[in-house]
Motif scaffolding. Structure first.
Motif, PDB file in Angstrom:
ATOM      1  N   GLY A  53      14.049  74.781  55.803  1.00 26.60           N
ATOM      2  CA  GLY A  53      12.637  74.838  56.098  1.00 26.60           C
ATOM      3  C   GLY A  53      11.814  73.984  55.146  1.00 26.60           C
ATOM      4  N   SER A  54      10.530  73.944  55.405  1.00 34.67           N
ATOM      5  CA  SER A  54       9.595  73.218  54.554  1.00 34.67           C
ATOM      6  C   SER A  54       8.204  73.784  54.795  1.00 34.67           C
ATOM      7  CB  SER A  54       9.626  71.714  54.856  1.00 34.67           C
ATOM      8  OG  SER A  54       9.198  71.476  56.183  1.00 34.67           O
ATOM      9  N   VAL A  55       7.337  73.579  53.826  1.00 30.68           N
ATOM     10  CA  VAL A  55       5.950  74.015  53.963  1.00 30.68           C
ATOM     11  C   VAL A  55       5.035  72.860  53.579  1.00 30.68           C
ATOM     12  CG1 VAL A  55       6.386  76.473  53.576  1.00 30.68           C
ATOM     13  CG2 VAL A  55       5.892  74.992  51.625  1.00 30.68           C
ATOM     14  N   VAL A  56       3.845  72.856  54.152  1.00 29.93           N
ATOM     15  CA  VAL A  56       2.839  71.865  53.805  1.00 29.93           C
ATOM     16  C   VAL A  56       2.056  72.391  52.615  1.00 29.93           C
ATOM     17  CG1 VAL A  56       0.694  70.772  54.576  1.00 29.93           C
ATOM     18  CG2 VAL A  56       2.663  70.897  56.110  1.00 29.93           C
ATOM     19  N   VAL A 111       1.537  66.377  51.676  1.00 29.80           N
ATOM     20  CA  VAL A 111       2.552  66.736  50.686  1.00 29.80           C
ATOM     21  C   VAL A 111       3.365  67.873  51.288  1.00 29.80           C
ATOM     22  CG1 VAL A 111       3.001  67.632  48.369  1.00 29.80           C
ATOM     23  CG2 VAL A 111       1.106  66.028  48.751  1.00 29.80           C
ATOM     24  N   VAL A 112       4.675  67.664  51.358  1.00 34.40           N
ATOM     25  CA  VAL A 112       5.592  68.637  51.951  1.00 34.40           C
ATOM     26  C   VAL A 112       6.528  69.134  50.856  1.00 34.40           C
ATOM     27  CG1 VAL A 112       7.389  69.012  53.698  1.00 34.40           C
ATOM     28  CG2 VAL A 112       5.505  67.415  54.159  1.00 34.40           C
ATOM     29  N   VAL A 113       6.761  70.433  50.848  1.00 35.12           N
ATOM     30  CA  VAL A 113       7.657  71.056  49.883  1.00 35.12           C
ATOM     31  C   VAL A 113       8.816  71.686  50.646  1.00 35.12           C
ATOM     32  CG1 VAL A 113       7.863  72.870  48.127  1.00 35.12           C
ATOM     33  CG2 VAL A 113       5.751  71.521  48.299  1.00 35.12           C
ATOM     34  N   GLU A 120      12.590  82.888  49.970  1.00 31.73           N
ATOM     35  CA  GLU A 120      11.133  82.823  50.055  1.00 31.73           C
ATOM     36  C   GLU A 120      10.505  82.114  48.848  1.00 31.73           C
ATOM     37  OE1 GLU A 120       9.861  86.869  50.684  1.00 31.73           O
ATOM     38  OE2 GLU A 120      10.501  86.812  52.781  1.00 31.73           O
ATOM     39  N   ARG A 121      11.034  80.903  48.587  1.00 30.20           N
ATOM     40  CA  ARG A 121      10.494  80.114  47.486  1.00 30.20           C
ATOM     41  C   ARG A 121      10.820  78.634  47.692  1.00 30.20           C
ATOM     42  NH1 ARG A 121      14.558  81.174  42.395  1.00 30.20           N
ATOM     43  NH2 ARG A 121      16.267  80.038  43.320  1.00 30.20           N
ATOM     44  N   PRO A 122      10.048  77.774  47.039  1.00 24.45           N
ATOM     45  CA  PRO A 122      10.337  76.337  47.129  1.00 24.45           C
ATOM     46  C   PRO A 122      11.728  76.034  46.564  1.00 24.45           C
ATOM     47  CG  PRO A 122       8.188  76.730  46.154  1.00 24.45           C
ATOM     48  CD  PRO A 122       8.873  78.049  46.228  1.00 24.45           C
TER      49      PRO A 122
END
Length: 147
Positions: A53-56, A111-113, A120-122
Motif C-alpha cells: 500500500g501507499s498513502v498520500v 508526495v507518496v509514502v 499500520e505504519r509507513p
C-alpha cells in the motif's frame, strides 16, 4: 527522461455549475494516473512493488486554465522528481493529447509514502521499487507545480 502518459476520459459529472471541470476532480485525474503508474506499471516491472500500500502525504496543485467537458480525454503525464528512503515525489501535467494542441491545464506534485497496511505504519521503499521509480526520475524538473 521517461514519463508515464495516462489518457483520462472526462465525465459529464466532472463539471461544476460554472461549466468547467471542478478543481477537486483534477485530484481524481492525478489519482487515476498515479494508481495506473504504481499499481499496474510498477507491478509489471517488479511483482512485489507497492503491494503493501501507499498513502498520500501531500498534494500541491496549480490550476493554469479552465477545462470544459469534451469527448477527447486529457493526458496526464507523470514523472518522478524525488526518490527517498521512505517517500517519493511525483509531478504531473494535465494537458491536451497529441494532436489536440499543447495546452496545460494543471501542474501538480504529490508526495507518496509507502505504507505497511498490516502494521499500520509507513515503511521504506524496497530496492525493486527504487529501481522502477528511477526509470522515471527527472530531478531537474522539481517545482513544476509552483510554476
Amino acid at each position: 527522461m521517461v514519463r508515464h502518459t495516462f489518457p483520462c476520459p472526462l465525465r459529464w459529472s466532472d463539471m461544476d455549475s460554472f461549466g468547467h471541470v471542478n478543481n477537486v476532480v483534477f485530484l481524481r485525474y492525478l489519482e487515476e494516473a498515479r494508481i495506473d503508474f504504481m499499481f499496474r506499471l510498477a507491478r509489471q516491472a517488479a511483482s512485489g512493488a507497492f503491494t503493501g500500500g501507499s498513502v498520500v502525504a501531500r498534494h500541491e496543485i496549480s490550476y493554469l486554465r479552465p477545462l470544459v467537458h469534451r469527448h477527447e480525454p486529457v493526458v496526464v503525464e507523470l514523472w518522478v522528481t524525488k526518490v527517498g528512503a521512505a517517500s517519493l515525489t511525483v509531478e504531473y501535467e494535465v494537458k491536451d493529447g497529441p494532436g489536440d494542441g499543447d495546452t496545460v491545464y494543471v501542474r501538480a506534485s504529490t508526495v507518496v509514502v509507502p505504507y505497511d497496511l498490516e502494521r499500520e505504519r509507513p515503511r521504506r521503499l524496497s530496492d525493486e521499487e527504487k529501481a522502477f521509480l528511477k526509470e522515471y526520475l527527472d530531478d531537474s524538473a522539481t517545482g513544476t507545480a509552483a510554476a
